[in-house]
Scaffold this motif. Sequence first.
Motif, PDB file in Angstrom:
ATOM      1  N   ALA A 374       0.831  -1.209   0.000  1.00 27.79           N
ATOM      2  CA  ALA A 374       0.000   0.000   0.000  1.00 27.79           C
ATOM      3  C   ALA A 374       0.861   1.254   0.000  1.00 27.79           C
ATOM      4  O   ALA A 374       0.552   2.238  -0.688  1.00 27.79           O
ATOM      5  CB  ALA A 374      -0.933  -0.018   1.210  1.00 27.79           C
ATOM      6  N   ALA A 375       1.965   1.242   0.770  1.00 31.18           N
ATOM      7  CA  ALA A 375       2.846   2.411   0.819  1.00 31.18           C
ATOM      8  C   ALA A 375       3.501   2.661  -0.537  1.00 31.18           C
ATOM      9  O   ALA A 375       3.578   3.806  -1.008  1.00 31.18           O
ATOM     10  CB  ALA A 375       3.908   2.213   1.897  1.00 31.18           C
ATOM     11  N   ILE A 376       3.969   1.604  -1.189  1.00 28.99           N
ATOM     12  CA  ILE A 376       4.586   1.760  -2.513  1.00 28.99           C
ATOM     13  C   ILE A 376       3.558   2.252  -3.525  1.00 28.99           C
ATOM     14  O   ILE A 376       3.831   3.137  -4.348  1.00 28.99           O
ATOM     15  CB  ILE A 376       5.219   0.426  -2.952  1.00 28.99           C
ATOM     16  CG1 ILE A 376       6.391   0.075  -2.039  1.00 28.99           C
ATOM     17  CG2 ILE A 376       5.682   0.504  -4.409  1.00 28.99           C
ATOM     18  CD1 ILE A 376       6.992  -1.285  -2.313  1.00 28.99           C
ATOM     19  N   GLY A 377       2.361   1.682  -3.465  1.00 33.68           N
ATOM     20  CA  GLY A 377       1.309   2.142  -4.368  1.00 33.68           C
ATOM     21  C   GLY A 377       0.945   3.590  -4.138  1.00 33.68           C
ATOM     22  O   GLY A 377       0.658   4.335  -5.093  1.00 33.68           O
ATOM     23  N   LEU A 378       0.974   4.014  -2.870  1.00 42.29           N
ATOM     24  CA  LEU A 378       0.669   5.410  -2.553  1.00 42.29           C
ATOM     25  C   LEU A 378       1.717   6.349  -3.137  1.00 42.29           C
ATOM     26  O   LEU A 378       1.375   7.410  -3.683  1.00 42.29           O
ATOM     27  CB  LEU A 378       0.588   5.572  -1.034  1.00 42.29           C
ATOM     28  CG  LEU A 378       0.226   6.968  -0.516  1.00 42.29           C
ATOM     29  CD1 LEU A 378      -1.172   7.366  -0.992  1.00 42.29           C
ATOM     30  CD2 LEU A 378       0.294   7.002   1.005  1.00 42.29           C
ATOM     31  N   VAL A 379       3.000   5.964  -3.046  1.00 44.99           N
ATOM     32  CA  VAL A 379       4.067   6.805  -3.593  1.00 44.99           C
ATOM     33  C   VAL A 379       3.943   6.919  -5.107  1.00 44.99           C
ATOM     34  O   VAL A 379       3.986   8.024  -5.677  1.00 44.99           O
ATOM     35  CB  VAL A 379       5.444   6.247  -3.193  1.00 44.99           C
ATOM     36  CG1 VAL A 379       6.561   6.994  -3.923  1.00 44.99           C
ATOM     37  CG2 VAL A 379       5.652   6.342  -1.688  1.00 44.99           C
ATOM     38  N   VAL A 380       3.801   5.765  -5.775  1.00 44.26           N
ATOM     39  CA  VAL A 380       3.688   5.781  -7.242  1.00 44.26           C
ATOM     40  C   VAL A 380       2.421   6.517  -7.673  1.00 44.26           C
ATOM     41  O   VAL A 380       2.432   7.314  -8.622  1.00 44.26           O
ATOM     42  CB  VAL A 380       3.703   4.340  -7.785  1.00 44.26           C
ATOM     43  CG1 VAL A 380       3.458   4.331  -9.291  1.00 44.26           C
ATOM     44  CG2 VAL A 380       5.036   3.664  -7.470  1.00 44.26           C
ATOM     45  N   GLY A 381       1.314   6.273  -6.965  1.00 41.64           N
ATOM     46  CA  GLY A 381       0.066   6.948  -7.316  1.00 41.64           C
ATOM     47  C   GLY A 381       0.153   8.450  -7.126  1.00 41.64           C
ATOM     48  O   GLY A 381      -0.399   9.217  -7.929  1.00 41.64           O
ATOM     49  N   THR A 382       0.837   8.891  -6.076  1.00 41.04           N
ATOM     50  CA  THR A 382       0.998  10.331  -5.849  1.00 41.04           C
ATOM     51  C   THR A 382       1.770  10.982  -6.991  1.00 41.04           C
ATOM     52  O   THR A 382       1.412  12.080  -7.461  1.00 41.04           O
ATOM     53  CB  THR A 382       1.725  10.570  -4.513  1.00 41.04           C
ATOM     54  OG1 THR A 382       0.957   9.989  -3.449  1.00 41.04           O
ATOM     55  CG2 THR A 382       1.909  12.055  -4.261  1.00 41.04           C
ATOM     56  N   ILE A 383       2.825  10.322  -7.454  1.00 37.88           N
ATOM     57  CA  ILE A 383       3.612  10.863  -8.571  1.00 37.88           C
ATOM     58  C   ILE A 383       2.747  10.992  -9.820  1.00 37.88           C
ATOM     59  O   ILE A 383       2.757  12.020 -10.519  1.00 37.88           O
ATOM     60  CB  ILE A 383       4.837   9.974  -8.839  1.00 37.88           C
ATOM     61  CG1 ILE A 383       5.796  10.021  -7.646  1.00 37.88           C
ATOM     62  CG2 ILE A 383       5.557  10.408 -10.113  1.00 37.88           C
ATOM     63  CD1 ILE A 383       6.969   9.071  -7.767  1.00 37.88           C
ATOM     64  N   VAL A 384       1.954   9.959 -10.108  1.00 37.41           N
ATOM     65  CA  VAL A 384       1.111   9.983 -11.313  1.00 37.41           C
ATOM     66  C   VAL A 384       0.044  11.069 -11.206  1.00 37.41           C
ATOM     67  O   VAL A 384      -0.220  11.807 -12.170  1.00 37.41           O
ATOM     68  CB  VAL A 384       0.475   8.595 -11.530  1.00 37.41           C
ATOM     69  CG1 VAL A 384      -0.531   8.643 -12.674  1.00 37.41           C
ATOM     70  CG2 VAL A 384       1.558   7.551 -11.816  1.00 37.41           C
ATOM     71  N   VAL A 385      -0.590  11.175 -10.038  1.00 40.77           N
ATOM     72  CA  VAL A 385      -1.644  12.187  -9.870  1.00 40.77           C
ATOM     73  C   VAL A 385      -1.077  13.591 -10.022  1.00 40.77           C
ATOM     74  O   VAL A 385      -1.681  14.468 -10.676  1.00 40.77           O
ATOM     75  CB  VAL A 385      -2.328  12.005  -8.500  1.00 40.77           C
ATOM     76  CG1 VAL A 385      -3.242  13.195  -8.203  1.00 40.77           C
ATOM     77  CG2 VAL A 385      -3.142  10.722  -8.481  1.00 40.77           C
ATOM     78  N   LEU A 386       0.103  13.829  -9.421  1.00 36.45           N
ATOM     79  CA  LEU A 386       0.708  15.153  -9.540  1.00 36.45           C
ATOM     80  C   LEU A 386       1.086  15.465 -10.983  1.00 36.45           C
ATOM     81  O   LEU A 386       1.050  16.633 -11.407  1.00 36.45           O
ATOM     82  CB  LEU A 386       1.949  15.240  -8.644  1.00 36.45           C
ATOM     83  CG  LEU A 386       1.693  15.236  -7.132  1.00 36.45           C
ATOM     84  CD1 LEU A 386       3.003  15.281  -6.377  1.00 36.45           C
ATOM     85  CD2 LEU A 386       0.808  16.420  -6.734  1.00 36.45           C
ATOM     86  N   LEU A 387       1.430  14.463 -11.754  1.00 39.91           N
ATOM     87  CA  LEU A 387       1.734  14.684 -13.174  1.00 39.91           C
ATOM     88  C   LEU A 387       0.499  15.107 -13.957  1.00 39.91           C
ATOM     89  O   LEU A 387       0.569  15.939 -14.872  1.00 39.91           O
ATOM     90  CB  LEU A 387       2.339  13.417 -13.781  1.00 39.91           C
ATOM     91  CG  LEU A 387       3.806  13.103 -13.476  1.00 39.91           C
ATOM     92  CD1 LEU A 387       4.207  11.784 -14.108  1.00 39.91           C
ATOM     93  CD2 LEU A 387       4.700  14.216 -13.988  1.00 39.91           C
ATOM     94  N   TYR A 388      -0.640  14.532 -13.617  1.00 35.00           N
ATOM     95  CA  TYR A 388      -1.847  14.769 -14.413  1.00 35.00           C
ATOM     96  C   TYR A 388      -2.717  15.896 -13.860  1.00 35.00           C
ATOM     97  O   TYR A 388      -3.718  16.257 -14.492  1.00 35.00           O
ATOM     98  CB  TYR A 388      -2.672  13.482 -14.503  1.00 35.00           C
ATOM     99  CG  TYR A 388      -2.145  12.525 -15.539  1.00 35.00           C
ATOM    100  CD1 TYR A 388      -2.555  12.612 -16.866  1.00 35.00           C
ATOM    101  CD2 TYR A 388      -1.231  11.541 -15.197  1.00 35.00           C
ATOM    102  CE1 TYR A 388      -2.066  11.736 -17.815  1.00 35.00           C
ATOM    103  CE2 TYR A 388      -0.732  10.664 -16.139  1.00 35.00           C
ATOM    104  CZ  TYR A 388      -1.156  10.768 -17.455  1.00 35.00           C
ATOM    105  OH  TYR A 388      -0.674   9.906 -18.395  1.00 35.00           O
ATOM    106  N   MET A 389      -2.395  16.463 -12.713  1.00 35.44           N
ATOM    107  CA  MET A 389      -3.202  17.557 -12.172  1.00 35.44           C
ATOM    108  C   MET A 389      -3.276  18.763 -13.113  1.00 35.44           C
ATOM    109  O   MET A 389      -4.364  19.344 -13.311  1.00 35.44           O
ATOM    110  CB  MET A 389      -2.663  17.978 -10.801  1.00 35.44           C
ATOM    111  CG  MET A 389      -3.095  17.054  -9.662  1.00 35.44           C
ATOM    112  SD  MET A 389      -2.490  17.609  -8.048  1.00 35.44           S
ATOM    113  CE  MET A 389      -3.351  19.174  -7.904  1.00 35.44           C
TER     114      MET A 389
END
Length: 399
Positions: A374-389
């Motif tokens: 879950a922690a790894i998914g949160l880090v990767v997901g945060t990077i992707v979301v910040l890219l697409y904001m």
Amino acid sequence: MQYEIRALSADHLMMHLTIDAYDEADARSQIEARGLFAAAVTPTRRPLFGTFGAKTGGAARLSLVLFSQELLALLNAGLSIVECLEALLEEGSAALCTVLTRLLSGLRDGKRFSSVLAEQADLFPPLYVGIVRAAEGTSDLPQSLTRFIDYQQRIDSVRSKIISAAIYPLILLIVGGGVSLFLIAYVVPRFSEVYRGAGREMPWLSQLLLNWGQFAAAHTTLLLSAIGIGLSLLAVTLRHFFAHGGVVTLLAKIPGVGERTRIYELSRLYLTLGMLLEGGIPIVAAMETAIGIVSSGIKTGLQAASASIQSGAPLSSAFECNGLTTPISLRMLRVGERSGELGKMLTQSAAFYDGELSRWIDRFTRTFEPLLMAAIGLVVGTIVVLLYMPIFDLAGSLS
């Protein structure tokens, strides 16, 4: 250490050999024992980073458990110890043949088996020499070898469970770190080029991420070099910690893990003492032998307990006063003292600890692995979301 030998045979033929020996004199004596004349003895060159790898020579290739199992099978077949070693010599590898040759040479000189084992301390630890020496007094070497094989297999079983439990989280960390590094070093700079031409103000977190991506793209070689140096320093530090017992001390300070580390240390101590006592070794001598295989914290308590026992205190009281028991093991030790089967009770206490530790490892891995994912998914997901904001903002303005 390995030596390259140019030797002359009895029929005047030149031979080239590679053997394991302690020094040049030992290498020459081994060659002469084969009926050859050593014309030249040259040490083999070691690799530049050989000290960071496995041990060179026979120590890295000799399995005490396998050696004991083969020796036990031959002893049970009715062979003498010399005949057993000669049989193993005929079938052994080059490294094992060197060890067996030294053992046979010592036995033929009239030395005890435990004495010739002690002469090769880098291969045979004091614990192994101790049980063989005790077996020489009772003429029961097969039973002592059986105890050692069972002892080593139980320790290896617990160690393998701990290693297996650490493999999957380590793989997750490596994969998650690699994916995050790829996104920051490769994907983020591409997005920053697109957003730079858009001429729009981006969210603060997205801008910070893009700045990091641009820095990583501009200094890729520097970052990779820093990561490589950091991993190398980490490997050297861990090696130092493992060599000096620092890992146990570090784990003991972690809440929840420290108590389990102590239980693992007590289990190993009890199993060792139980095997030595059942082999006929006195309790004080057994404790002195066990001092070499425990961590510094347990070693201090064990030395104090040994002094108390020499002063006349019972084992259970000495262990209790020096923090070497739990409520359950203390009761079992007292029962062993009353029944005269202290070695058996120590072994049973170790078995109880092993079962408790195995159950805790299973519970810990079942809880920790999903949290890590879950922690790894949160880090990767945060990077992707910040890219697409910024894209979401642009789509909202167009609508």
